[in-house]
Design an enzyme around this catalytic site. Structure first.
Site, mmCIF file in Angstrom:
data_model
loop_
_atom_site.group_PDB
_atom_site.id
_atom_site.type_symbol
_atom_site.label_atom_id
_atom_site.label_comp_id
_atom_site.label_asym_id
_atom_site.label_seq_id
_atom_site.Cartn_x
_atom_site.Cartn_y
_atom_site.Cartn_z
ATOM 1 N N ASN A 1 0.908 -1.246 -0.059
ATOM 2 C CA ASN A 1 -0.106 0.117 -0.144
ATOM 3 C C ASN A 1 0.822 1.208 0.029
ATOM 4 O O ASN A 1 1.450 1.719 1.134
ATOM 5 C CB ASN A 1 -1.022 -0.087 1.271
ATOM 6 N N ARG B 1 -2.291 -1.543 -3.742
ATOM 7 C CA ARG B 1 -3.001 -0.471 -3.707
ATOM 8 C C ARG B 1 -2.700 0.099 -4.807
ATOM 9 O O ARG B 1 -1.508 0.697 -4.831
ATOM 10 C CB ARG B 1 -3.258 0.290 -2.504
ATOM 11 N N HIS C 1 -10.671 5.947 -1.562
ATOM 12 C CA HIS C 1 -10.662 5.184 -0.741
ATOM 13 C C HIS C 1 -11.753 4.029 -0.545
ATOM 14 O O HIS C 1 -12.439 3.440 0.301
ATOM 15 C CB HIS C 1 -11.114 6.096 0.619
ATOM 16 N N ARG D 1 -4.898 18.606 2.957
ATOM 17 C CA ARG D 1 -5.634 19.060 1.841
ATOM 18 C C ARG D 1 -6.711 20.032 2.268
ATOM 19 O O ARG D 1 -7.501 19.718 3.426
ATOM 20 C CB ARG D 1 -6.241 18.057 1.121
ATOM 21 N N GLU E 1 -7.796 -2.097 4.895
ATOM 22 C CA GLU E 1 -7.637 -2.112 3.479
ATOM 23 C C GLU E 1 -6.725 -3.202 3.232
ATOM 24 O O GLU E 1 -7.035 -3.686 1.895
ATOM 25 C CB GLU E 1 -7.014 -0.724 2.948
HETATM 26 N N1 LIG Z 1 -6.212 9.236 19.042
HETATM 27 C C1 LIG Z 1 -6.261 9.830 17.989
HETATM 28 N N2 LIG Z 1 -7.008 11.120 18.137
HETATM 29 C C2 LIG Z 1 -7.238 11.815 16.890
HETATM 30 N N3 LIG Z 1 -6.555 11.421 15.839
HETATM 31 C C3 LIG Z 1 -5.789 10.356 15.526
HETATM 32 C C4 LIG Z 1 -5.651 9.567 16.711
HETATM 33 N N4 LIG Z 1 -4.884 8.438 16.151
HETATM 34 C C5 LIG Z 1 -4.599 8.683 15.183
HETATM 35 N N5 LIG Z 1 -5.164 9.922 14.460
HETATM 36 C C6 LIG Z 1 -5.043 10.481 13.236
HETATM 37 O O1 LIG Z 1 -5.094 9.827 12.227
HETATM 38 C C7 LIG Z 1 -4.343 10.179 11.228
HETATM 39 C C8 LIG Z 1 -3.846 8.715 10.172
HETATM 40 O O2 LIG Z 1 -5.072 7.937 9.984
HETATM 41 P P1 LIG Z 1 -4.783 6.873 8.886
HETATM 42 O O3 LIG Z 1 -6.093 6.326 8.413
HETATM 43 O O4 LIG Z 1 -3.755 5.923 9.433
HETATM 44 O O5 LIG Z 1 -3.853 7.691 7.747
HETATM 45 P P2 LIG Z 1 -3.363 7.183 6.300
HETATM 46 O O6 LIG Z 1 -3.841 5.683 6.151
HETATM 47 O O7 LIG Z 1 -3.924 8.212 5.484
HETATM 48 O O8 LIG Z 1 -1.882 7.312 6.512
HETATM 49 C C9 LIG Z 1 -3.114 10.646 11.958
HETATM 50 O O9 LIG Z 1 -2.943 11.779 10.918
HETATM 51 C C10 LIG Z 1 -3.679 11.159 13.270
HETATM 52 O O10 LIG Z 1 -4.058 12.446 12.958
HETATM 53 C C1 LIG Z 2 -6.400 8.710 -2.028
HETATM 54 C C2 LIG Z 2 -6.067 9.075 -0.776
HETATM 55 O O1 LIG Z 2 -6.521 10.381 -0.464
HETATM 56 O O2 LIG Z 2 -5.271 8.509 -0.031
HETATM 57 P P1 LIG Z 2 -4.548 8.554 1.282
HETATM 58 O O3 LIG Z 2 -5.877 9.136 2.121
HETATM 59 O O4 LIG Z 2 -4.119 7.452 1.871
HETATM 60 O O5 LIG Z 2 -3.768 9.930 1.195
HETATM 61 MG MG LIG Z 3 -5.409 5.466 4.607
#
Ligand SMILES: Nc1ncnc2c1ncn2[C@@H]1O[C@H](COP(=O)(O)OP(=O)(O)O)[C@@H](O)[C@H]1O
Ligand SMILES: CC(=O)OP(=O)(O)O
Ligand SMILES: [Mg+2]
Length: 377
Positions: free
Chosen positions: A8, A71, A160, A221, A364
């Protein structure tokens, strides 16, 4: 042959999991972060992939590897489901780079590296856009000239999708209903964030658009804005389209409003009285709430509102902020249930509420592995 390696890759990271699908166990999990950044562990995705392969050394048994699942963020309107990767599919993913310049090049680099490393193993692409291919034309159409729509691919694709698909199915299970019977609104609130209106198990609208920039406020964003802003900034500052695009993708959102792209920092600062962080949090929740209203209108009736991804799964403050004031629509949460810490799929609505409010952890990787295995049979 029951292991699947899932890759991913984001614009600056590679997350991987090696899964034993016989008992759905994770054999290895890892992440290479901050790719290409100073102080990061890899200068580019090709180097990142070498790190992944060396970390997997010892865990990975090539003779047990049934598939590599990738992914891929943008599949345009060509890919409606998981797809076995060959040269032609690689070429198609490459052609889609203009629609996802931050994501598809990284996905392709990983595909190429994995094909080289595992030449005898089937490689499967699972697209973020695929689940949203069921959007009806009124939902995916932008009101722009035919040339843009017909020749340049300008339409809403949505992202997503793998998460929305997995989470909506799990949510139906939790409700004790078949997916075909339920309508729900899924809020995937991670670093990127999107809302999805799901009718009978199918996506009928979603907040991300032609690219993953539209819709909700995200870590870095902006989400929705007046499309005239880009031209205005160009006229006022002389900055070009590329720079503005980068600003809206990488230096906006929570980071621009509250000083951090991490919701944990925002919530902590807001609670200490930081006004910028408070505005960031309030604007974030307000935007998500507006989408609940819009998708309630789109769906007519809903059985559930579902929170998922890093913020949605972990932040009781954000969940409470998003559904605040929606009691008259039958959407409410129980403060006690909302505050309870758990990694399980669960209800956070009170017993009397007409609409279930759920927290369903996304996965995912397992969804990609399942789809990859189902495809290769
Ligand atoms: N306890 C929490 N409270 C608020 N936000 C959280 C917490 N734990 C994680 N996060 C948020 O989750 C985000 C990451 O989400 P995630 O779904 O893992 O993102 P990605 O897959 O896009 O990297 C981090 O930017 C953080 O802000
Ligand atoms: C498509 C996309 O926004 O993916 P991510 O949330 O992982 O940045
Ligand atoms: Mg993600």
């Amino acid at each position: 042959m029951n292991q699947v390696l899932v890759l991913n890759s984001g614009s600056s990271s590679i997350k991987y999991q090696l899964l034993d699908m016989a008992d759905r166990r994770r054999l290895a999990v890892g992440i290479v972060e901050r790719i290409g950044e100073s102080g990061g562990s890899a200068p580019d995705h090709a180097a990142g992939m070498r790190t992944v392969l060396s970390e997997l050394e010892g865990e990975l048994d090539r003779s047990a590897l049934a598939a590599v699942g990738h992914r891929v963020v943008h599949g345009g309107d060509r890919f409606r489901g998981p797809t076995r990767i060959d040269d032609e599919v690689c070429a198609a993913i490459k052609e889609l780079i203009p629609l996802a310049p931050l994501h598809n090049p990284a996905n392709l680099t990983l595909i190429e590296a994995a094909r080289e490393a595992f030449p005898d193993t089937p490689q499967v692409a699972v697209f973020d856009t695929a689940f949203h291919q069921t959007l009806p034309a009124p939902a995916y159409t932008y009101a722009v000239p035919a040339e843009w729509r017909d020749d340049l691919g300008v339409r809403r694709y949505g992202f997503h999708g793998t998460s929305h698909q997995y989470v909506s199915r799990r949510a139906a299970e939790l409700l004790g209903r078949r997916p075909e019977e339920v309508n729900m609104i899924v809020l995937h609130l991670g670093n990127g964030a999107s809302a999805c209106a799901v009718r009978g198990g199918k996506s009928v609208d979603t907040s991300m658009g032609m690219t993953p920039l539209e819709g909700l406020i995200m870590g870095t964003r902006s989400g929705d804005l007046d499309p005239a802003i880009s031209a205005y900034i160009a006229r006022r500052t002389g900055r070009g389209a590329e720079e503005t695009d980068l600003t809206l993708n990488k230096s906006s959102g929570l980071l621009a409003l509250g000083g951090s792209n991490d919701m944990r920092d925002i919530v902590a600062a807001a609670e200490k009285g930081d006004e910028n962080a408070r505005l960031a949090l309030d604007a974030y929740c307000y935007r998500a709430r507006k989408y609940i209203g819009a998708y309630l209108a789109a769906l007519g009736r809903i059985d559930a509102v579902v929170f998922t991804a890093g913020v949605g799964e972990n932040s009781a403050e954000v969940r409470a902020g998003v559904v605040a004031g929606l009691d008259h629509l039958g959407i409410a949460i129980s403060p006690k249930r909302n505050a309870a810490k758990s990694k399980e799929a669960r209800y956070i609505s009170p017993y009397w509420a007409e609409t279930a409010v759920l927290v369903v952890p996304t996965d995912e990787e397992i969804e990609i592995a399942d789809q990859a295995l189902a495809l290769i049979g």
